[in-house]
Design a protein around this motif. Structure first.
Motif, mmCIF file in Angstrom:
data_model
loop_
_atom_site.group_PDB
_atom_site.id
_atom_site.type_symbol
_atom_site.label_atom_id
_atom_site.label_comp_id
_atom_site.label_asym_id
_atom_site.label_seq_id
_atom_site.Cartn_x
_atom_site.Cartn_y
_atom_site.Cartn_z
ATOM 1 N N ALA A 118 60.144 -56.339 -1.151
ATOM 2 C CA ALA A 118 60.403 -54.903 -1.246
ATOM 3 C C ALA A 118 60.096 -54.202 0.076
ATOM 4 C CB ALA A 118 59.579 -54.292 -2.373
ATOM 5 N N ALA A 119 58.990 -54.573 0.710
ATOM 6 C CA ALA A 119 58.603 -53.940 1.981
ATOM 7 C C ALA A 119 59.627 -54.238 3.079
ATOM 8 C CB ALA A 119 57.211 -54.412 2.407
ATOM 9 N N VAL A 120 60.015 -55.498 3.212
ATOM 10 C CA VAL A 120 60.989 -55.860 4.245
ATOM 11 C C VAL A 120 62.344 -55.220 3.949
ATOM 12 C CG1 VAL A 120 62.252 -57.783 5.297
ATOM 13 C CG2 VAL A 120 59.788 -57.962 4.944
ATOM 14 N N ALA A 121 62.766 -55.227 2.693
ATOM 15 C CA ALA A 121 64.047 -54.615 2.333
ATOM 16 C C ALA A 121 64.049 -53.126 2.668
ATOM 17 C CB ALA A 121 64.337 -54.833 0.848
ATOM 18 N N TYR A 122 62.963 -52.440 2.376
ATOM 19 C CA TYR A 122 62.866 -51.019 2.695
ATOM 20 C C TYR A 122 62.947 -50.804 4.206
ATOM 21 C CZ TYR A 122 61.048 -46.331 3.297
ATOM 22 O OH TYR A 122 60.892 -45.020 3.683
ATOM 23 N N CYS A 123 62.197 -51.594 4.959
ATOM 24 C CA CYS A 123 62.214 -51.451 6.422
ATOM 25 C C CYS A 123 63.611 -51.717 6.989
ATOM 26 C CB CYS A 123 61.202 -52.404 7.062
ATOM 27 S SG CYS A 123 59.488 -51.955 6.728
ATOM 28 N N TRP A 124 64.260 -52.745 6.470
ATOM 29 C CA TRP A 124 65.620 -53.041 6.925
ATOM 30 C C TRP A 124 66.569 -51.905 6.538
ATOM 31 C CZ3 TRP A 124 66.028 -58.892 5.339
ATOM 32 C CH2 TRP A 124 65.347 -59.670 6.285
ATOM 33 N N PHE A 125 66.414 -51.344 5.355
ATOM 34 C CA PHE A 125 67.259 -50.224 4.940
ATOM 35 C C PHE A 125 67.106 -49.059 5.922
ATOM 36 C CE2 PHE A 125 67.619 -46.148 2.743
ATOM 37 C CZ PHE A 125 68.950 -46.198 2.342
ATOM 38 N N ILE A 126 65.869 -48.721 6.236
ATOM 39 C CA ILE A 126 65.620 -47.609 7.168
ATOM 40 C C ILE A 126 66.198 -47.941 8.542
ATOM 41 C CG2 ILE A 126 63.803 -46.334 8.399
ATOM 42 C CD1 ILE A 126 64.194 -45.454 5.479
ATOM 43 N N GLU A 127 66.004 -49.177 9.006
ATOM 44 C CA GLU A 127 66.508 -49.569 10.329
ATOM 45 C C GLU A 127 68.033 -49.480 10.381
ATOM 46 O OE1 GLU A 127 65.911 -50.274 14.202
ATOM 47 O OE2 GLU A 127 64.247 -50.244 12.777
ATOM 48 N N PHE A 128 68.699 -50.016 9.376
ATOM 49 C CA PHE A 128 70.158 -49.980 9.379
ATOM 50 C C PHE A 128 70.690 -48.567 9.132
ATOM 51 C CE2 PHE A 128 69.611 -54.553 9.042
ATOM 52 C CZ PHE A 128 70.544 -54.980 9.981
ATOM 53 N N ALA A 129 69.914 -47.711 8.470
ATOM 54 C CA ALA A 129 70.305 -46.307 8.318
ATOM 55 C C ALA A 129 70.361 -45.614 9.678
ATOM 56 C CB ALA A 129 69.329 -45.581 7.395
ATOM 57 N N GLN A 130 69.627 -46.154 10.648
ATOM 58 C CA GLN A 130 69.629 -45.575 11.992
ATOM 59 C C GLN A 130 70.968 -45.781 12.713
ATOM 60 O OE1 GLN A 130 66.189 -47.277 13.887
ATOM 61 N NE2 GLN A 130 64.788 -46.238 12.516
ATOM 62 N N LEU A 131 71.849 -46.569 12.134
ATOM 63 C CA LEU A 131 73.199 -46.701 12.679
ATOM 64 C C LEU A 131 74.030 -45.454 12.373
ATOM 65 C CD1 LEU A 131 73.866 -50.447 11.808
ATOM 66 C CD2 LEU A 131 73.498 -49.468 14.096
ATOM 67 N N THR A 132 73.531 -44.616 11.473
ATOM 68 C CA THR A 132 74.180 -43.339 11.164
ATOM 69 C C THR A 132 73.481 -42.240 11.975
ATOM 70 O OG1 THR A 132 72.731 -42.681 9.350
ATOM 71 C CG2 THR A 132 74.553 -44.168 8.799
ATOM 72 N N PRO A 133 74.083 -41.083 12.113
ATOM 73 C CA PRO A 133 73.439 -40.005 12.893
ATOM 74 C C PRO A 133 72.333 -39.264 12.143
ATOM 75 C CG PRO A 133 75.615 -39.309 12.153
ATOM 76 C CD PRO A 133 75.462 -40.761 11.756
ATOM 77 N N ILE A 134 72.157 -39.534 10.874
ATOM 78 C CA ILE A 134 71.216 -38.745 10.072
ATOM 79 C C ILE A 134 69.758 -38.908 10.519
ATOM 80 C CG2 ILE A 134 70.321 -38.365 7.730
ATOM 81 C CD1 ILE A 134 73.190 -39.153 6.774
#
Length: 139
Positions: free
Chosen positions: A66-82
């Motif tokens: 869960a921790a790694v998945a969350y971190c990866w989600f946040i990291e890949f969200a950084q590919l968006t401008p938000i």
């Protein structure tokens, strides 16, 4: 809520604060690759402690996943401008979301979580062995 669960949650809050303090202490003197990579690993460790705080009886592997998945989600969200837009407006948002994608961070998140999974497993096994009754001797 049992006393053990309360102690686990308290320990996780203290651990998260310790990991955050370590991350800021490492980053304070300079800003280079060591500081960046340790920051990624320590932020994943913080997320692990938050998962345990929310679900104290979760298995180590589930908490780590869960921790790694969350971190990866946040990291890949950084590919968006938000995240970048939010990070420009708030120091707190920058700490939570980051500002730009870094593929190397994706590899460092598990590095911060794997030792905690191992420690969690060890402590869980040790606790079980202390609470399980001794096997009966048969002749």
């Amino acid at each position: 809520m049992s006393l053990a669960v309360r102690w686990i949650r308290l320990l996780m809050v203290v651990s998260a604060a310790g990991f955050a303090g370590a991350a800021f202490a490492i980053r304070a003197p300079m800003d280079g690759p060591i500081e960046q990579y340790s920051g990624a690993a320590l932020s994943a460790a913080i997320v692990y402690t938050i998962v345990i705080c929310l679900r104290p009886l979760i298995s180590p592997l589930s908490a780590g996943s869960a921790a790694v998945a969350y971190c990866w989600f946040i990291e890949f969200a950084q590919l968006t401008p938000i995240p970048a837009a939010l990070s420009q407006r708030s120091w707190f948002a920058r700490q939570l979301l980051g500002a730009q994608f870094d593929l190397i961070d994706v590899a460092w998140y598990p590095v911060g979580v794997i030792p905690l999974i191992a420690a969690h497993w060890f402590l869980q096994a040790r606790t079980r062995s202390q609470t399980d009754p001794a096997p009966a001797l048969t002749s």
